[in-house]
Motif scaffolding. Structure first.
Motif, short mmCIF file in Angstrom:
data_model
loop_
_atom_site.label_atom_id
_atom_site.label_comp_id
_atom_site.label_asym_id
_atom_site.label_seq_id
_atom_site.Cartn_x
_atom_site.Cartn_y
_atom_site.Cartn_z
N ARG A 23 6.62 -3.45 19.93
CA ARG A 23 7.89 -3.22 19.26
C ARG A 23 8.62 -2.10 19.98
O ARG A 23 8.02 -1.06 20.27
CB ARG A 23 7.66 -2.82 17.80
N LEU A 28 11.13 1.70 15.70
CA LEU A 28 10.06 2.15 14.81
C LEU A 28 10.53 3.33 13.99
O LEU A 28 11.10 4.29 14.52
CB LEU A 28 8.83 2.53 15.64
N MET A 135 -1.13 -2.47 15.95
CA MET A 135 -0.45 -3.68 15.50
C MET A 135 -1.37 -4.53 14.62
O MET A 135 -0.94 -5.10 13.62
CB MET A 135 0.07 -4.47 16.69
N TRP A 139 0.98 -1.99 11.85
CA TRP A 139 2.02 -1.05 12.28
C TRP A 139 2.72 -1.59 13.52
O TRP A 139 2.16 -2.41 14.25
CB TRP A 139 1.41 0.31 12.57
N GLY A 140 3.91 -1.09 13.79
CA GLY A 140 4.56 -1.34 15.06
C GLY A 140 4.10 -0.30 16.05
O GLY A 140 3.80 0.84 15.68
N THR A 175 6.53 2.30 11.30
CA THR A 175 6.88 1.12 10.52
C THR A 175 7.84 0.25 11.33
O THR A 175 8.78 0.76 11.92
CB THR A 175 7.54 1.54 9.19
N GLU A 176 7.56 -1.05 11.33
CA GLU A 176 8.39 -1.96 12.11
C GLU A 176 9.77 -2.12 11.51
O GLU A 176 9.92 -2.22 10.29
CB GLU A 176 7.74 -3.34 12.17
N VAL A 179 11.95 -7.61 13.69
CA VAL A 179 11.06 -8.12 14.73
C VAL A 179 11.91 -8.66 15.87
O VAL A 179 12.77 -9.51 15.68
CB VAL A 179 10.16 -9.25 14.18
#
Length: 197
Positions: A23, A28, A135, A139-140, A175-176, A179
């Motif tokens: 990501r 993030l 991941m 998590w990102g 936190t992502e 996407v």
């Protein structure tokens, strides 16, 4: 003696690896994993190939005021060194905007048997493994570098690294956000060669 069970196919792991995508760090946000969540990820990531069991790396978790301090240091040192102002904005933001960051420090060990290049590859494996573990934990994550990974003044003043140490990667975890679409991937036929003799 503890025995390791034979390997069985893990299609869910293959699916994760086939579809994984880092990501972008700028997407993030917080909350970041707290220490209770981060510790098992770091412990798992340390299970990387390490020829000779030298452990030629270590991890430095950067959060809160440490990230602000490093952002200020990147801006100051970069300006003093005459670096491109646009790139300095990105370098500063890399630290200032990170929810949490793990510096994977390459710490080569003097060895008559294990060349330094193998130790460097092990540090790189630790960076990639940490991204994948984060991941897999939901998590990102993103692996970054830049001049702040090699500049001796930054490494000494910012991270108190020994003269032989450097940063193999700064892994941002958070936190992502949205996407991202997948990027073009290598053409396997162009990159894979087969030899049978």
């Amino acid at each position: 003696m503890t025995q390791i069970a034979p390997l069985s196919p893990r299609p869910e792991v293959m699916d994760f690896l086939t579809t994984r995508r880092s990501r972008p760090a700028k997407t993030l946000t917080g909350p970041a994993p707290d220490r209770a969540a981060l510790t098992p990820m770091l412990t798992t990531a340390l299970r990387v190939p390490d020829h000779g069991k030298l452990e030629p790396w270590r991890l430095v978790v950067l959060e809160g005021a440490a990230l602000t301090r490093l952002a200020d240091l990147a801006a100051r040192l970069g300006a003093e060194q005459g670096r491109d102002p646009d790139k300095l904005i990105k370098a500063e933001a890399m630290f200032r905007d990170a929810p949490v960051m793990v510096a994977v420090v390459a710490a080569p060990v003097t060895s008559d048997k294990i060349p330094e290049v193998e130790q460097t590859l092990s540090a790189g494996a630790l960076c990639m493994t940490l991204v994948q573990v984060a991941m897999a934990a939901g998590w990102g994550a993103n692996w970054l570098s830049g001049w702040m990974a090699y500049d001796r003044d930054f490494l000494t003043e910012g991270l108190s690294l020994a003269p032989t140490e450097w940063v193999a990667g700064y892994v941002v975890i958070g936190t992502e956000g949205p996407v991202p679409t997948d990027r073009p991937r290598p053409d396997a036929d162009a990159k894979i060669a087969w030899q049978d003799r």
